[in-house]
Enzyme design. Structure first.
Site, mmCIF file in Angstrom:
data_model
loop_
_atom_site.group_PDB
_atom_site.id
_atom_site.type_symbol
_atom_site.label_atom_id
_atom_site.label_comp_id
_atom_site.label_asym_id
_atom_site.label_seq_id
_atom_site.Cartn_x
_atom_site.Cartn_y
_atom_site.Cartn_z
ATOM 1 N N PHE A 80 -2.059 10.885 8.093
ATOM 2 C CA PHE A 80 -1.014 10.406 9.000
ATOM 3 C C PHE A 80 -1.225 8.939 9.346
ATOM 4 O O PHE A 80 -2.366 8.484 9.436
ATOM 5 C CB PHE A 80 -1.027 11.222 10.304
ATOM 6 C CG PHE A 80 -0.838 12.695 10.064
ATOM 7 C CD1 PHE A 80 0.447 13.234 9.957
ATOM 8 C CD2 PHE A 80 -1.941 13.529 9.900
ATOM 9 C CE1 PHE A 80 0.611 14.596 9.707
ATOM 10 C CE2 PHE A 80 -1.781 14.884 9.641
ATOM 11 C CZ PHE A 80 -0.495 15.418 9.545
ATOM 12 N N GLY A 81 -0.110 8.251 9.553
ATOM 13 C CA GLY A 81 -0.182 6.892 10.064
ATOM 14 C C GLY A 81 -0.328 6.928 11.578
ATOM 15 O O GLY A 81 -0.245 7.992 12.199
ATOM 16 N N GLY A 82 -0.582 5.777 12.164
ATOM 17 C CA GLY A 82 -0.576 5.641 13.620
ATOM 18 C C GLY A 82 -1.732 6.286 14.350
ATOM 19 O O GLY A 82 -1.626 6.585 15.536
ATOM 20 N N MET A 133 -3.970 10.635 -2.110
ATOM 21 C CA MET A 133 -4.613 11.643 -1.259
ATOM 22 C C MET A 133 -4.186 13.005 -1.792
ATOM 23 O O MET A 133 -3.409 13.741 -1.160
ATOM 24 C CB MET A 133 -4.183 11.445 0.202
ATOM 25 C CG MET A 133 -4.864 10.247 0.838
ATOM 26 S SD MET A 133 -4.048 9.679 2.328
ATOM 27 C CE MET A 133 -2.844 8.579 1.630
ATOM 28 N N ASP A 166 0.974 5.339 -0.028
ATOM 29 C CA ASP A 166 0.180 6.525 0.305
ATOM 30 C C ASP A 166 0.792 7.805 -0.248
ATOM 31 O O ASP A 166 1.834 8.255 0.238
ATOM 32 C CB ASP A 166 0.082 6.664 1.827
ATOM 33 C CG ASP A 166 -0.865 5.650 2.430
ATOM 34 O OD1 ASP A 166 -1.990 5.520 1.913
ATOM 35 O OD2 ASP A 166 -0.485 4.996 3.424
ATOM 36 N N SER A 222 1.424 0.942 10.903
ATOM 37 C CA SER A 222 2.085 0.809 12.211
ATOM 38 C C SER A 222 1.989 -0.606 12.754
ATOM 39 O O SER A 222 2.963 -1.121 13.321
ATOM 40 C CB SER A 222 1.441 1.754 13.224
ATOM 41 O OG SER A 222 1.216 3.004 12.640
ATOM 42 N N HIS A 258 0.854 -1.185 0.000
ATOM 43 C CA HIS A 258 0.000 0.000 0.000
ATOM 44 C C HIS A 258 0.894 1.241 0.000
ATOM 45 O O HIS A 258 1.785 1.396 0.837
ATOM 46 C CB HIS A 258 -0.916 -0.013 1.230
ATOM 47 C CG HIS A 258 -1.940 1.059 1.241
ATOM 48 N ND1 HIS A 258 -3.113 0.995 0.511
ATOM 49 C CD2 HIS A 258 -1.984 2.242 1.901
ATOM 50 C CE1 HIS A 258 -3.822 2.089 0.718
ATOM 51 N NE2 HIS A 258 -3.156 2.876 1.551
ATOM 52 N N ASP A 282 -8.601 1.240 5.721
ATOM 53 C CA ASP A 282 -7.316 1.928 5.813
ATOM 54 C C ASP A 282 -7.296 2.885 6.999
ATOM 55 O O ASP A 282 -8.024 3.881 7.016
ATOM 56 C CB ASP A 282 -7.081 2.691 4.499
ATOM 57 C CG ASP A 282 -5.687 3.268 4.404
ATOM 58 O OD1 ASP A 282 -4.870 3.038 5.313
ATOM 59 O OD2 ASP A 282 -5.414 3.953 3.399
ATOM 60 N N GLY A 283 -6.432 2.574 7.980
ATOM 61 C CA GLY A 283 -6.232 3.476 9.109
ATOM 62 C C GLY A 283 -6.523 2.823 10.448
ATOM 63 O O GLY A 283 -7.650 2.388 10.692
ATOM 64 N N GLY A 284 -5.492 2.697 11.270
ATOM 65 C CA GLY A 284 -5.692 2.147 12.612
ATOM 66 C C GLY A 284 -6.062 0.676 12.646
ATOM 67 O O GLY A 284 -6.643 0.203 13.620
ATOM 68 N N MET A 337 0.555 11.783 -0.619
ATOM 69 C CA MET A 337 -0.086 12.947 0.009
ATOM 70 C C MET A 337 0.500 14.234 -0.559
ATOM 71 O O MET A 337 1.723 14.329 -0.711
ATOM 72 C CB MET A 337 0.155 12.926 1.517
ATOM 73 C CG MET A 337 -0.313 11.650 2.189
ATOM 74 S SD MET A 337 0.053 11.693 3.935
ATOM 75 C CE MET A 337 -0.489 10.058 4.421
HETATM 76 C C1 DX5 Z 1 -3.510 7.445 6.231
HETATM 77 C C2 DX5 Z 1 -2.988 6.418 5.243
HETATM 78 C C3 DX5 Z 1 -2.861 5.015 5.780
HETATM 79 C C4 DX5 Z 1 -1.871 4.870 6.864
HETATM 80 C C5 DX5 Z 1 -2.263 3.715 7.712
HETATM 81 O O1 DX5 Z 1 -3.643 8.653 5.581
HETATM 82 O O2 DX5 Z 1 -3.854 6.331 4.140
HETATM 83 O O3 DX5 Z 1 -2.574 4.099 4.748
HETATM 84 O O4 DX5 Z 1 -0.574 4.690 6.363
HETATM 85 O O5 DX5 Z 1 -1.384 3.683 8.755
HETATM 86 P P1 DX5 Z 1 -1.715 2.997 10.137
HETATM 87 O O6 DX5 Z 1 -1.950 1.531 9.843
HETATM 88 O O7 DX5 Z 1 -0.482 3.236 10.932
HETATM 89 O O8 DX5 Z 1 -2.936 3.649 10.695
HETATM 90 ZN ZN ZN Z 2 -3.728 4.632 2.498
#
Ligand code: DX5
Ligand code: ZN
Length: 222
Positions: free
Chosen positions: A143-145, A68, A35, A198, A33, A175-177, A37
Protein backbone atom coordinates in the site's frame (compact mmCIF):
# COMPACT_ATOMS: atom_id res chain seq x y z
CA UNK A 1 25.34 13.79 -5.71
CA UNK A 2 21.86 14.69 -6.92
CA UNK A 3 19.42 11.92 -6.01
CA UNK A 4 17.36 10.07 -8.59
CA UNK A 5 13.69 10.85 -7.94
CA UNK A 6 11.18 8.17 -8.90
CA UNK A 7 7.51 9.18 -8.46
CA UNK A 8 5.40 6.11 -7.72
CA UNK A 9 2.31 6.25 -9.91
CA UNK A 10 0.46 4.01 -7.45
CA UNK A 11 -0.48 7.31 -5.77
CA UNK A 12 -1.67 9.05 -8.93
CA UNK A 13 -5.24 9.73 -10.02
CA UNK A 14 -6.11 6.77 -12.29
CA UNK A 15 -9.15 8.56 -13.72
CA UNK A 16 -6.65 10.69 -15.62
CA UNK A 17 -3.66 8.41 -16.00
CA UNK A 18 -2.39 10.01 -19.23
CA UNK A 19 -2.31 13.48 -17.61
CA UNK A 20 -0.54 12.09 -14.56
CA UNK A 21 2.12 10.40 -16.68
CA UNK A 22 2.42 13.60 -18.71
CA UNK A 23 3.12 15.49 -15.48
CA UNK A 24 5.96 13.11 -14.53
CA UNK A 25 7.26 13.21 -18.10
CA UNK A 26 7.43 17.01 -18.08
CA UNK A 27 8.76 17.24 -14.52
CA UNK A 28 12.43 17.10 -13.51
CA UNK A 29 11.89 13.66 -11.93
CA UNK A 30 14.13 10.96 -13.33
CA UNK A 31 12.25 7.66 -13.33
CA UNK A 32 8.65 6.43 -13.20
CA UNK A 33 8.20 3.88 -10.39
CA UNK A 34 5.63 1.22 -11.33
CA UNK A 35 4.29 -1.01 -8.52
CA UNK A 36 2.95 -4.39 -9.60
CA UNK A 37 0.99 -6.29 -6.90
CA UNK A 38 -0.52 -9.73 -7.30
CA UNK A 39 -2.73 -10.15 -4.22
CA UNK A 40 -0.60 -13.15 -3.17
CA UNK A 41 2.87 -11.84 -2.32
CA UNK A 42 1.22 -8.68 -0.95
CA UNK A 43 -2.34 -8.17 0.29
CA UNK A 44 -3.33 -5.87 -2.56
CA UNK A 45 -3.72 -5.92 -6.35
CA UNK A 46 -2.60 -2.95 -8.44
CA UNK A 47 -1.88 -3.05 -12.18
CA UNK A 48 0.21 -5.02 -14.64
CA UNK A 49 1.37 -5.51 -18.21
CA UNK A 50 -1.27 -3.67 -20.30
CA UNK A 51 -0.99 -0.56 -18.13
CA UNK A 52 2.81 -0.63 -18.31
CA UNK A 53 2.56 -0.79 -22.11
CA UNK A 54 0.33 2.28 -22.07
CA UNK A 55 2.66 4.16 -19.71
CA UNK A 56 5.62 3.30 -21.93
CA UNK A 57 3.88 4.99 -24.86
CA UNK A 58 3.35 8.15 -22.83
CA UNK A 59 6.88 8.81 -21.57
CA UNK A 60 10.54 8.34 -22.40
CA UNK A 61 11.52 8.35 -18.72
CA UNK A 62 13.10 5.24 -17.29
CA UNK A 63 10.43 2.75 -16.23
CA UNK A 64 11.37 1.32 -12.85
CA UNK A 65 9.20 -1.76 -12.37
CA UNK A 66 8.81 -3.15 -8.85
CA UNK A 67 7.35 -6.65 -8.94
CA UNK A 68 5.56 -7.50 -5.71
CA UNK A 69 4.53 -10.88 -7.06
CA UNK A 70 5.28 -14.54 -6.41
CA UNK A 71 7.35 -16.40 -9.02
CA UNK A 72 8.49 -13.17 -10.70
CA UNK A 73 10.74 -15.21 -13.03
CA UNK A 74 7.61 -16.22 -14.97
CA UNK A 75 7.02 -12.63 -16.11
CA UNK A 76 10.47 -11.09 -16.56
CA UNK A 77 10.45 -11.20 -20.38
CA UNK A 78 6.85 -9.98 -20.57
CA UNK A 79 7.58 -6.93 -18.39
CA UNK A 80 10.68 -6.17 -20.44
CA UNK A 81 8.61 -6.32 -23.64
CA UNK A 82 5.99 -4.07 -22.07
CA UNK A 83 8.64 -1.38 -21.54
CA UNK A 84 10.45 -2.00 -18.24
CA UNK A 85 13.98 -0.57 -18.08
CA UNK A 86 14.63 -1.80 -14.55
CA UNK A 87 13.01 -4.98 -13.23
CA UNK A 88 13.07 -5.44 -9.47
CA UNK A 89 12.06 -8.73 -7.89
CA UNK A 90 11.64 -9.45 -4.20
CA UNK A 91 14.30 -11.49 -2.43
CA UNK A 92 11.48 -13.08 -0.41
CA UNK A 93 9.72 -14.25 -3.60
CA UNK A 94 12.78 -15.59 -5.42
CA UNK A 95 13.94 -19.11 -4.59
CA UNK A 96 16.68 -18.95 -7.24
CA UNK A 97 17.59 -15.28 -7.06
CA UNK A 98 20.97 -15.62 -8.79
CA UNK A 99 19.31 -17.26 -11.77
CA UNK A 100 16.55 -14.65 -11.91
CA UNK A 101 19.10 -11.82 -11.89
CA UNK A 102 20.85 -13.35 -14.93
CA UNK A 103 17.47 -13.80 -16.59
CA UNK A 104 16.64 -10.11 -16.13
CA UNK A 105 20.02 -9.00 -17.48
CA UNK A 106 19.64 -11.29 -20.50
CA UNK A 107 16.59 -9.25 -21.53
CA UNK A 108 18.72 -6.07 -21.52
CA UNK A 109 16.98 -4.62 -18.45
CA UNK A 110 18.76 -3.61 -15.28
CA UNK A 111 18.31 -6.05 -12.41
CA UNK A 112 16.97 -4.98 -9.03
CA UNK A 113 16.23 -6.81 -5.79
CA UNK A 114 13.81 -5.51 -3.15
CA UNK A 115 14.05 -6.39 0.53
CA UNK A 116 11.15 -6.32 2.95
CA UNK A 117 11.70 -4.38 6.19
CA UNK A 118 12.51 -7.54 8.18
CA UNK A 119 15.10 -8.85 5.71
CA UNK A 120 18.73 -7.98 6.51
CA UNK A 121 20.87 -6.50 3.72
CA UNK A 122 23.52 -9.19 4.28
CA UNK A 123 21.36 -11.78 2.44
CA UNK A 124 22.42 -10.05 -0.79
CA UNK A 125 26.16 -10.03 -0.19
CA UNK A 126 26.78 -13.17 -2.26
CA UNK A 127 25.02 -11.75 -5.32
CA UNK A 128 25.78 -8.04 -4.94
CA UNK A 129 28.10 -7.96 -7.99
CA UNK A 130 25.10 -9.00 -10.12
CA UNK A 131 22.67 -6.44 -8.73
CA UNK A 132 22.21 -3.03 -10.38
CA UNK A 133 19.71 -1.78 -7.80
CA UNK A 134 18.75 -2.73 -4.25
CA UNK A 135 15.31 -1.49 -3.26
CA UNK A 136 15.04 -1.23 0.50
CA UNK A 137 11.40 -1.28 1.53
CA UNK A 138 10.84 1.28 4.25
CA UNK A 139 7.22 0.13 4.72
CA UNK A 140 5.63 -3.30 4.40
CA UNK A 141 4.86 -3.54 0.68
CA UNK A 142 1.28 -3.52 -0.52
CA UNK A 143 0.00 0.00 0.00
CA UNK A 144 0.98 3.59 -0.56
CA UNK A 145 0.75 6.26 2.12
CA UNK A 146 2.24 4.28 5.02
CA UNK A 147 4.57 5.44 7.76
CA UNK A 148 8.32 5.30 7.14
CA UNK A 149 10.21 2.70 9.22
CA UNK A 150 13.26 4.52 10.62
CA UNK A 151 15.34 1.37 11.09
CA UNK A 152 15.80 1.52 7.28
CA UNK A 153 18.48 4.19 7.78
CA UNK A 154 20.81 1.63 9.38
CA UNK A 155 20.22 -0.75 6.49
CA UNK A 156 21.16 1.98 4.01
CA UNK A 157 24.40 2.66 5.88
CA UNK A 158 25.36 -1.00 6.11
CA UNK A 159 24.65 -1.64 2.44
CA UNK A 160 26.42 1.53 1.31
CA UNK A 161 29.56 0.51 3.21
CA UNK A 162 29.58 -2.85 1.49
CA UNK A 163 29.06 -1.28 -1.95
CA UNK A 164 31.88 1.24 -1.40
CA UNK A 165 34.24 -1.39 0.03
CA UNK A 166 33.75 -3.56 -3.05
CA UNK A 167 33.87 -0.57 -5.41
CA UNK A 168 30.52 -1.46 -6.98
CA UNK A 169 28.03 0.76 -8.80
CA UNK A 170 24.92 -0.81 -7.25
CA UNK A 171 22.31 1.85 -6.52
CA UNK A 172 20.32 1.97 -3.29
CA UNK A 173 16.64 2.83 -3.70
CA UNK A 174 14.28 3.59 -0.82
CA UNK A 175 10.60 2.81 -1.22
CA UNK A 176 7.78 3.67 1.17
CA UNK A 177 6.90 6.70 3.26
CA UNK A 178 9.61 8.81 1.64
CA UNK A 179 9.13 12.59 1.61
CA UNK A 180 10.75 15.89 2.46
CA UNK A 181 10.72 14.94 6.15
CA UNK A 182 13.24 12.08 5.73
CA UNK A 183 14.90 12.64 2.33
CA UNK A 184 17.94 14.38 3.77
CA UNK A 185 18.64 11.63 6.33
CA UNK A 186 18.26 8.98 3.64
CA UNK A 187 20.67 10.73 1.28
CA UNK A 188 23.18 11.25 4.07
CA UNK A 189 22.98 7.54 4.88
CA UNK A 190 23.82 6.71 1.24
CA UNK A 191 20.57 6.40 -0.71
CA UNK A 192 20.78 7.05 -4.46
CA UNK A 193 17.13 6.74 -5.52
CA UNK A 194 14.09 8.05 -3.67
CA UNK A 195 10.70 6.58 -4.56
CA UNK A 196 7.87 8.89 -3.54
CA UNK A 197 4.17 8.30 -4.16
CA UNK A 198 1.95 10.25 -1.76
CA UNK A 199 4.60 12.90 -1.05
CA UNK A 200 4.53 13.93 -4.72
CA UNK A 201 1.06 13.09 -6.04
CA UNK A 202 -0.87 14.37 -3.02
CA UNK A 203 1.10 17.64 -2.86
CA UNK A 204 -0.40 20.98 -3.92
CA UNK A 205 2.75 21.75 -5.91
CA UNK A 206 4.20 18.48 -7.11
CA UNK A 207 7.12 19.86 -9.09
CA UNK A 208 8.12 21.88 -6.04
CA UNK A 209 8.41 18.70 -3.94
CA UNK A 210 10.56 17.08 -6.64
CA UNK A 211 12.78 20.17 -6.91
CA UNK A 212 13.20 20.37 -3.15
CA UNK A 213 14.22 16.70 -2.96
CA UNK A 214 16.73 17.25 -5.75
CA UNK A 215 18.11 20.34 -4.03
CA UNK A 216 18.75 18.39 -0.82
CA UNK A 217 21.09 16.24 -2.89
CA UNK A 218 22.76 19.29 -4.46
CA UNK A 219 23.34 20.98 -1.11
CA UNK A 220 24.99 17.82 0.13
CA UNK A 221 27.72 18.19 -2.51
CA UNK A 222 28.74 21.71 -1.39
C1 DX5 B 1 4.50 0.03 -1.56
C2 DX5 B 1 5.02 0.50 -2.90
C3 DX5 B 1 5.53 1.93 -2.92
C4 DX5 B 1 4.49 2.94 -2.67
C5 DX5 B 1 5.14 4.15 -2.09
O1 DX5 B 1 4.14 -1.30 -1.68
O2 DX5 B 1 6.10 -0.30 -3.31
O3 DX5 B 1 6.19 2.21 -4.14
O4 DX5 B 1 3.79 3.28 -3.83
O5 DX5 B 1 4.14 5.01 -1.77
P1 DX5 B 1 4.29 6.14 -0.68
O6 DX5 B 1 5.40 7.06 -1.17
O7 DX5 B 1 2.96 6.80 -0.69
O8 DX5 B 1 4.65 5.50 0.61
ZN1 ZN C 1 7.53 0.24 -5.12
Amino acid sequence: MQPIIAPSILACDFTKLAEEIHFVDQSTADWVHFDVMDGVFVPNISFGLPILKAVDKLTDKILDVHLMIVQPEKYVEAFREAGADIITVHYEASTHLHRTLQQIKATGAQAGVALNPHTPVSVLFDVLEDVDLVCLMSVNPGFGGQKFIYRTLHKVEELKNEIITRNLKTKIEIDGGVGLQNAEKLLQAGADVLVAGSAIFKAANRQDVITRMQNIGREKMI
